[in-house]
Motif scaffolding. Sequence first.
Motif, PDB file in Angstrom:
ATOM      1  N   UNK A 151       0.898   3.618  -6.407  1.00 51.61           N
ATOM      2  CA  UNK A 151       2.239   3.509  -6.983  1.00 51.61           C
ATOM      3  C   UNK A 151       2.438   2.142  -7.624  1.00 51.61           C
ATOM      4  N   UNK A 152       1.966   1.114  -6.973  1.00 51.97           N
ATOM      5  CA  UNK A 152       1.998  -0.228  -7.549  1.00 51.97           C
ATOM      6  C   UNK A 152       1.217  -0.257  -8.867  1.00 51.97           C
TER       7      UNK A 152
ATOM      8  N   UNK B 159       0.840  -1.204   0.000  1.00 56.24           N
ATOM      9  CA  UNK B 159       0.000   0.000   0.000  1.00 56.24           C
ATOM     10  C   UNK B 159       0.870   1.247   0.000  1.00 56.24           C
ATOM     11  N   UNK B 160       0.298   2.348  -0.459  1.00 59.35           N
ATOM     12  CA  UNK B 160       1.050   3.590  -0.534  1.00 59.35           C
ATOM     13  C   UNK B 160       1.567   4.018   0.833  1.00 59.35           C
TER      14      UNK B 160
ATOM     15  N   UNK C  84       2.749  -0.830 -12.684  1.00 58.01           N
ATOM     16  CA  UNK C  84       2.281  -2.012 -13.414  1.00 58.01           C
ATOM     17  C   UNK C  84       1.606  -1.597 -14.722  1.00 58.01           C
ATOM     18  N   UNK C  85       0.904  -0.464 -14.705  1.00 60.09           N
ATOM     19  CA  UNK C  85       0.329   0.057 -15.944  1.00 60.09           C
ATOM     20  C   UNK C  85       1.431   0.430 -16.926  1.00 60.09           C
TER      21      UNK C  85
ATOM     22  N   UNK D 197       9.274   0.747  -6.935  1.00 59.60           N
ATOM     23  CA  UNK D 197       8.275   0.201  -7.856  1.00 59.60           C
ATOM     24  C   UNK D 197       8.735   0.384  -9.300  1.00 59.60           C
ATOM     25  N   UNK D 198       9.297   1.535  -9.594  1.00 65.08           N
ATOM     26  CA  UNK D 198       9.803   1.793 -10.943  1.00 65.08           C
ATOM     27  C   UNK D 198      10.947   0.841 -11.282  1.00 65.08           C
TER      28      UNK D 198
END
Length: 234
Positions: free
Chosen positions: A143-144, A85-86, A148-149, A100-101
């Motif tokens: 952010x996840x 979670x953020x 992922x997008x 995440x990046x």
Amino acid sequence: MQPVAVVTGVGRRLGRYLTDQLLDQGYRVFGQYHTSRVSASGESSLHLTQVDFRDSQALERWCQQILALTDRVDLLINNASLYQPDADTAADGMVQLTQCHQIHLQAPYLLMMHLNGRLQHAQGQIVNLTDIYIHHPNEDYSLYCATKAGLDSLTQSWARSLAPAVRVNSIEPGPILFLDEHSAEYRQQILARTLLQVEGGLEPIWQALWMLINNPYMTGARIPVDGGRSVAKL
């Protein structure tokens, strides 16, 4: 000739399961894990390497190891994921966004760039594990979902740029396997908004992957494996 797969995030859950299935199908597997290591005891076709994808130099060293050991890559599976979670503060959020990046975008990009020649030689394919939330983002995991997008966007771009030699597809898991920390109430809420109303398990993801491996006329496809959750009200 023995087919070769490169799989990220093999230490636990889905990555470990997919690795076991590929080994059963006769693949030689180069697997990356971060902290949770799957045992390679007695398995000569499994090459495990601890790589922290937050370290691009470590990732490049791993790629060089793979290139030195095989002249072909039939399958690249980008499965490694950071599902959190953020963060509550901007400072912690920036750290999380960077991670995440690095895991969802930078690592798949570098793997594709380094292994592209081997993939082209084998006329192989790339399968990226994204998420049904890329279409309907969860505000608590922004952010996840956003990164992922981004992986989904890379999938579509690579499908165009690597054709016709390399096929590129994605699988979008839904509620396949709850985490230990998920409460019974949370699980009930999720399944109530899933058309089939059951937890999917890992096998349906393998079935989708095996279908993509064996269907030579698919590239640029997005395969939701989610019990109908993506067409229900999220």
